[in-house]
Scaffold this motif. Sequence first.
Motif, PDB file in Angstrom:
ATOM      1  N   SER A 137       0.839  -1.194   0.000  1.00  0.00           N
ATOM      2  CA  SER A 137       0.000   0.000   0.000  1.00  0.00           C
ATOM      3  C   SER A 137       0.877   1.248   0.000  1.00  0.00           C
ATOM      4  O   SER A 137       1.877   1.319   0.716  1.00  0.00           O
ATOM      5  CB  SER A 137      -0.903  -0.004   1.233  1.00  0.00           C
ATOM      6  N   TYR A 138       0.491   2.234  -0.830  1.00  0.00           N
ATOM      7  CA  TYR A 138       1.230   3.493  -0.900  1.00  0.00           C
ATOM      8  C   TYR A 138       0.270   4.668  -0.677  1.00  0.00           C
ATOM      9  O   TYR A 138      -0.898   4.603  -1.068  1.00  0.00           O
ATOM     10  CB  TYR A 138       1.858   3.681  -2.285  1.00  0.00           C
ATOM     11  N   PRO A 139       0.754   5.757  -0.093  1.00  0.00           N
ATOM     12  CA  PRO A 139      -0.012   7.002  -0.195  1.00  0.00           C
ATOM     13  C   PRO A 139      -0.218   7.323  -1.670  1.00  0.00           C
ATOM     14  O   PRO A 139       0.733   7.254  -2.463  1.00  0.00           O
ATOM     15  CB  PRO A 139       0.889   8.026   0.498  1.00  0.00           C
ATOM     16  N   LEU A 140      -1.452   7.650  -2.050  1.00  0.00           N
ATOM     17  CA  LEU A 140      -1.791   7.775  -3.465  1.00  0.00           C
ATOM     18  C   LEU A 140      -2.602   9.030  -3.727  1.00  0.00           C
ATOM     19  O   LEU A 140      -3.568   9.330  -3.027  1.00  0.00           O
ATOM     20  CB  LEU A 140      -2.604   6.549  -3.911  1.00  0.00           C
ATOM     21  N   VAL A 150      -6.515  10.155  -2.936  1.00  0.00           N
ATOM     22  CA  VAL A 150      -7.127  11.482  -2.943  1.00  0.00           C
ATOM     23  C   VAL A 150      -7.157  11.982  -4.391  1.00  0.00           C
ATOM     24  O   VAL A 150      -6.127  11.978  -5.075  1.00  0.00           O
ATOM     25  CB  VAL A 150      -6.344  12.467  -2.062  1.00  0.00           C
ATOM     26  N   LEU A 151      -8.328  12.413  -4.857  1.00  0.00           N
ATOM     27  CA  LEU A 151      -8.472  12.928  -6.218  1.00  0.00           C
ATOM     28  C   LEU A 151      -8.183  14.419  -6.250  1.00  0.00           C
ATOM     29  O   LEU A 151      -8.747  15.184  -5.455  1.00  0.00           O
ATOM     30  CB  LEU A 151      -9.877  12.659  -6.750  1.00  0.00           C
ATOM     31  N   VAL A 152      -7.337  14.818  -7.200  1.00  0.00           N
ATOM     32  CA  VAL A 152      -6.944  16.217  -7.362  1.00  0.00           C
ATOM     33  C   VAL A 152      -7.180  16.617  -8.818  1.00  0.00           C
ATOM     34  O   VAL A 152      -6.842  15.869  -9.741  1.00  0.00           O
ATOM     35  CB  VAL A 152      -5.468  16.424  -6.985  1.00  0.00           C
ATOM     36  N   GLY A 153      -7.754  17.803  -9.045  1.00  0.00           N
ATOM     37  CA  GLY A 153      -7.940  18.310 -10.409  1.00  0.00           C
ATOM     38  C   GLY A 153      -9.314  18.892 -10.608  1.00  0.00           C
ATOM     39  O   GLY A 153      -9.796  19.662  -9.787  1.00  0.00           O
TER      40      GLY A 153
END
Length: 416
Positions: free
Chosen positions: A292-295, A321-324
């Motif tokens: 698992s990675y920070p994503l 976390v979704l960015v954009g």
Amino acid sequence: MVLKGFSKKSLFLWVLLVLFLVFFIKVGFSLTRGRYHDLLLACEVIPLLKLNFYEPVSLSRLLQTYRQTGNVPALLASLGDPYTRYLTPSEYNQLLDENKGIYGGVGLYLEYKNGQLIIFKPIKNSPAAQAGLLPGDRIIAIDRLPTDGMSKEKATAAILGPPGTNVVLTIQRGEGPLSTTKEIALTRVLIDPSIEWEIKWDREVGKIGWISLSQFTQETGADLKRALETFTREKVVGIILDLRYNPGGLLISAVEVASQFLPGSGGQPLVSLQYRNQSAETFTAFDNPHPSYPLVVLVNEWSASSSEIVAGALKDLRAGVLVGNTTFGKGLVQDVIPLRDGGALYLTVARYLTAGGDSIHNTGVHPDVRVTLPITPKPSKSENDLFFLRRVDQLQADTALQVLKQLIRARLKPAA
């Protein structure tokens, strides 16, 4: 574009076929007027529409429409679904080549929006990118043949071709008085739109993995697996997954991609298809061998279809976390059904719900962190050029990096 497999219902098809033939024996074929030249194709297509189109449609309506229009493309257009269409044998073969991931072309992903053929994304370092073509540009002619009424597959087939040959695109950019039109000649090359990835060093947190997916093909899952294995060996501390300008692709590829960012979630529902008869088909996550990675997931208004399935799953399951910006909003699923003439029926068969049970059709997936440029007093022509788009893209990427670093620090912070 989201594609899945097809299951035939032979008995019912034959019953409908007989009814269809009886109907035309009664009304006559009008062959002398050049109509009904694709009658045999219609005999195959109409039962498929009756059985599988995502919205209820009566057999009498289909028969009457074909009798009035006299050809299959017009019949399909009457359904009011921009995605349902007939693929000629050459168009079907081209689609199969695209899904394999390697073909000859100029490096463009295309889609229809508001009845116009638009560029979703030029592939990095492709002839299209080098010529300055931009997401949102409208292709109004190909080799001076207007694209008005041309299917995406026909347009794609006209643009693709043997490496070394040329194609001329007429491009329209901007709106109203700021609109410009120009012809651009491009030389085709061999296109390999596999994923792009790299490891970047950040002096604050260490190694960060960056992955850009431009399409979901048969090879995307395996390519991603190799990238993530490299990230594991290199001990990256977090990942940014860039789905901007990704128009979609194969449904199973989206499931494979999402699964690889969901450790310990094997069997977890990722997307559910809702058919018109109220039946549902759920696709669950595969077992994931990766840590698992920070994503952080980058999305924008050109992230569509399979991209939205992945983004929605990772957001709903709190894996990233979704960015954009809010995504395109294509929540429909298509089958590609081979036909006896060597072509295929590209048919919308279902709506889909994200892992959280939401329909995103015409609404899109909303980011957790919205990133746009500050509002300017009045749009200028310069805001339609590559410089403006690069400013937006860079601001989103910079924000994604800052969000990722926050996630990394939160994970490293010792518990109280």
